[in-house]
Scaffold this active site. Structure first.
Site, PDB file in Angstrom:
ATOM      1  N   HIS A  17     -54.424  41.395  14.544  1.00  0.00           N
ATOM      2  CA  HIS A  17     -53.547  41.495  13.380  1.00  0.00           C
ATOM      3  C   HIS A  17     -53.417  39.818  12.872  1.00  0.00           C
ATOM      4  O   HIS A  17     -54.307  38.546  13.560  1.00  0.00           O
ATOM      5  CB  HIS A  17     -51.871  41.327  13.665  1.00  0.00           C
ATOM      6  CG  HIS A  17     -51.589  42.824  14.136  1.00  0.00           C
ATOM      7  ND1 HIS A  17     -50.657  43.212  14.905  1.00  0.00           N
ATOM      8  CD2 HIS A  17     -51.628  44.021  13.263  1.00  0.00           C
ATOM      9  CE1 HIS A  17     -49.639  44.280  14.379  1.00  0.00           C
ATOM     10  NE2 HIS A  17     -50.932  45.022  13.933  1.00  0.00           N
ATOM     11  N   HIS A  60     -54.399  40.316  19.843  1.00  0.00           N
ATOM     12  CA  HIS A  60     -55.153  41.255  19.055  1.00  0.00           C
ATOM     13  C   HIS A  60     -55.643  41.019  17.644  1.00  0.00           C
ATOM     14  O   HIS A  60     -56.017  40.101  16.982  1.00  0.00           O
ATOM     15  CB  HIS A  60     -53.875  42.110  18.697  1.00  0.00           C
ATOM     16  CG  HIS A  60     -52.692  41.688  18.375  1.00  0.00           C
ATOM     17  ND1 HIS A  60     -52.426  40.603  19.202  1.00  0.00           N
ATOM     18  CD2 HIS A  60     -51.691  42.393  17.133  1.00  0.00           C
ATOM     19  CE1 HIS A  60     -51.577  39.843  18.482  1.00  0.00           C
ATOM     20  NE2 HIS A  60     -51.316  40.847  17.591  1.00  0.00           N
ATOM     21  N   ASP A  63     -47.765  38.942  21.221  1.00  0.00           N
ATOM     22  CA  ASP A  63     -47.440  40.390  21.165  1.00  0.00           C
ATOM     23  C   ASP A  63     -47.191  41.462  21.805  1.00  0.00           C
ATOM     24  O   ASP A  63     -48.365  42.073  22.085  1.00  0.00           O
ATOM     25  CB  ASP A  63     -47.923  40.381  19.107  1.00  0.00           C
ATOM     26  CG  ASP A  63     -48.021  38.830  18.729  1.00  0.00           C
ATOM     27  OD1 ASP A  63     -48.169  38.114  19.056  1.00  0.00           O
ATOM     28  OD2 ASP A  63     -48.057  39.985  17.578  1.00  0.00           O
ATOM     29  N   HIS A  68     -48.047  46.638  22.101  1.00  0.00           N
ATOM     30  CA  HIS A  68     -47.564  46.428  20.923  1.00  0.00           C
ATOM     31  C   HIS A  68     -48.220  47.238  19.701  1.00  0.00           C
ATOM     32  O   HIS A  68     -48.870  48.360  20.188  1.00  0.00           O
ATOM     33  CB  HIS A  68     -48.232  45.147  20.618  1.00  0.00           C
ATOM     34  CG  HIS A  68     -48.244  44.104  18.643  1.00  0.00           C
ATOM     35  ND1 HIS A  68     -47.136  43.538  18.751  1.00  0.00           N
ATOM     36  CD2 HIS A  68     -48.906  43.877  18.162  1.00  0.00           C
ATOM     37  CE1 HIS A  68     -46.746  42.769  18.129  1.00  0.00           C
ATOM     38  NE2 HIS A  68     -48.148  43.366  17.305  1.00  0.00           N
ATOM     39  N   ASP A 125     -51.535  36.995  12.102  1.00  0.00           N
ATOM     40  CA  ASP A 125     -51.921  35.231  12.303  1.00  0.00           C
ATOM     41  C   ASP A 125     -52.313  35.453  13.837  1.00  0.00           C
ATOM     42  O   ASP A 125     -52.088  34.150  14.098  1.00  0.00           O
ATOM     43  CB  ASP A 125     -50.119  35.687  12.321  1.00  0.00           C
ATOM     44  CG  ASP A 125     -49.756  37.136  13.531  1.00  0.00           C
ATOM     45  OD1 ASP A 125     -50.313  37.761  13.174  1.00  0.00           O
ATOM     46  OD2 ASP A 125     -48.739  36.825  13.783  1.00  0.00           O
ATOM     47  N   HIS A 126     -52.907  36.116  14.348  1.00  0.00           N
ATOM     48  CA  HIS A 126     -54.076  35.983  15.535  1.00  0.00           C
ATOM     49  C   HIS A 126     -55.047  35.210  15.333  1.00  0.00           C
ATOM     50  O   HIS A 126     -56.231  35.275  16.084  1.00  0.00           O
ATOM     51  CB  HIS A 126     -53.418  36.703  16.486  1.00  0.00           C
ATOM     52  CG  HIS A 126     -52.388  37.064  16.810  1.00  0.00           C
ATOM     53  ND1 HIS A 126     -51.683  36.647  17.713  1.00  0.00           N
ATOM     54  CD2 HIS A 126     -50.934  37.188  16.338  1.00  0.00           C
ATOM     55  CE1 HIS A 126     -50.444  36.927  18.063  1.00  0.00           C
ATOM     56  NE2 HIS A 126     -50.120  37.442  16.787  1.00  0.00           N
ATOM     57  N   HIS A 140     -45.037  31.574  18.854  1.00  0.00           N
ATOM     58  CA  HIS A 140     -44.800  32.424  18.021  1.00  0.00           C
ATOM     59  C   HIS A 140     -43.505  33.193  17.523  1.00  0.00           C
ATOM     60  O   HIS A 140     -43.177  33.648  17.844  1.00  0.00           O
ATOM     61  CB  HIS A 140     -45.648  34.088  18.841  1.00  0.00           C
ATOM     62  CG  HIS A 140     -45.785  34.997  17.947  1.00  0.00           C
ATOM     63  ND1 HIS A 140     -44.587  36.357  17.667  1.00  0.00           N
ATOM     64  CD2 HIS A 140     -46.743  35.192  17.673  1.00  0.00           C
ATOM     65  CE1 HIS A 140     -45.777  37.240  17.026  1.00  0.00           C
ATOM     66  NE2 HIS A 140     -46.493  36.678  16.482  1.00  0.00           N
TER      67      HIS A 140
HETATM   68 ZN    ZN Z   1     -48.275  38.453  15.488  1.00  0.00          ZN
END
Ligand code: ZN
Length: 298
Positions: free
Chosen positions: A63, A61, A196, A133, A65-66, A254
């Protein structure tokens, strides 16, 4: 060689010891880069892997941090003169973010965009399933087809040698000799990547029969309220996911920055993980695929 190189293990906020997410799966000379968060390019240097080893990039996805590491990795590939095609997979609703990230990267990479919006096979042997998520998210798995392992003594007894061995494997039969008589079933290996998500059927499908399951475990069991509110797994839920799928190795990652000691999370996962080995991923770890499940000759 099949192994996972862990580049980062932090969720939203990195820590002194945990970089943002990032995982490079080396699979028979191919490299699949999953969820490159910030700092992935530098973590690859620390891990001793190069951008030229990446053939496929898979985002669960969009977000940060990814995916915030994507422009850096793509720019590095351009700088290093990567000539092979690079395939980028991501949820279709993340198109604007992905295009923005690609737009700021140095040009020159033969990049192919592959958005997906439903469960299915997105590349040969690579499947996705929807997760649950806060934005559209998909997990991935690699599924090697089941095959057969030849038994040398039976081949010799049947008088099959040299190029005939290959013919027998391809055609299933050579004169009177059938492939089943000189081989045993070999289960294909499976690698699953569940980021997530709250517990959901898609995660269970991905975990089914996995030799290695990489699963987020953002929160400890005592913070289950937070996990529910932000649609993440607790360590115990990650363990239960591994148990339901008959997973062999569960790799937890994570992590929320609130935990410095991750041993309690490992214990919480292990308590519900059934037969699975539970391992806490650390930045720069290399995790080999376990030896194949053995099948005995009858
Ligand atoms: Zn994340």
């Amino acid at each position: 060689m099949r192994e996972l190189v862990v580049l980062g293990t932090a969720s939203q906020v990195p820590t002194r010891t945990r970089n943002h997410n990032g995982y490079l799966l080396l699979w028979d000379g191919r490299g699949l880069l999953f969820d490159p968060g910030e700092g992935t390019q530098r973590q690859m240097i620390h891990a001793g892997v190069s951008a030229t080893q990446v053939h496929r990039i898979c985002l669960t996805h969009v977000h940060g941090d990814h995916c915030y590491g994507l422009p850096g990795v793509l720019s590095r590939m351009a700088l290093d003169g990567v000539t092979h095609p690079v395939h980028l997979h991501y949820p279709a609703s993340g198109e604007d973010v992905v295009r923005a990230l690609v737009a700021v990267a140095s040009p020159g990479v033969d990049l192919h965009l592959h958005p997906h919006g439903a469960a299915g096979e997105v590349a040969p042997g690579v499947e996705v399933r929807p997760l649950h998520h806060r934005i559209e998210t998909y997990g991935y798995r690699l599924v090697e087809p089941d095959g057969r392992t030849l038994l040398p003594e039976r081949l010799a007894a049947a008088g099959v040698t040299g190029p005939d061995v290959g013919r027998l494997q391809r055609e299933g039969r050579l004169g009177e000799v059938r492939l089943e008589e000189v081989s045993v079933p070999r289960r294909g290996q499976r690698f699953a990547f569940v980021m997530d998500t709250a517990p959901c059927p898609g995660a269970e499908e991905l975990a089914e029969g996995a030799d290695v399951l990489v699963a987020e475990s953002t929160f400890a069991d005592e913070d289950a309220d937070l996990a529910r509110d932000y649609r993440h797994l607790t360590a115990g839920q990650a363990g239960a996911l591994a148990a339901s799928g008959g997973v062999r190795t569960l790799l937890l990652t994570h992590f929320s920055s609130r935990y410095t000691d991750l041993e309690p999370l490992r214990e919480q996962a292990a308590a519900r993980a059934g037969e699975a080995d539970v391992v806490v991923a650390r930045d720069l770890d290399r995790v080999p695929m376990p030896r194949r499940r053995t099948t005995t000759a009858r």
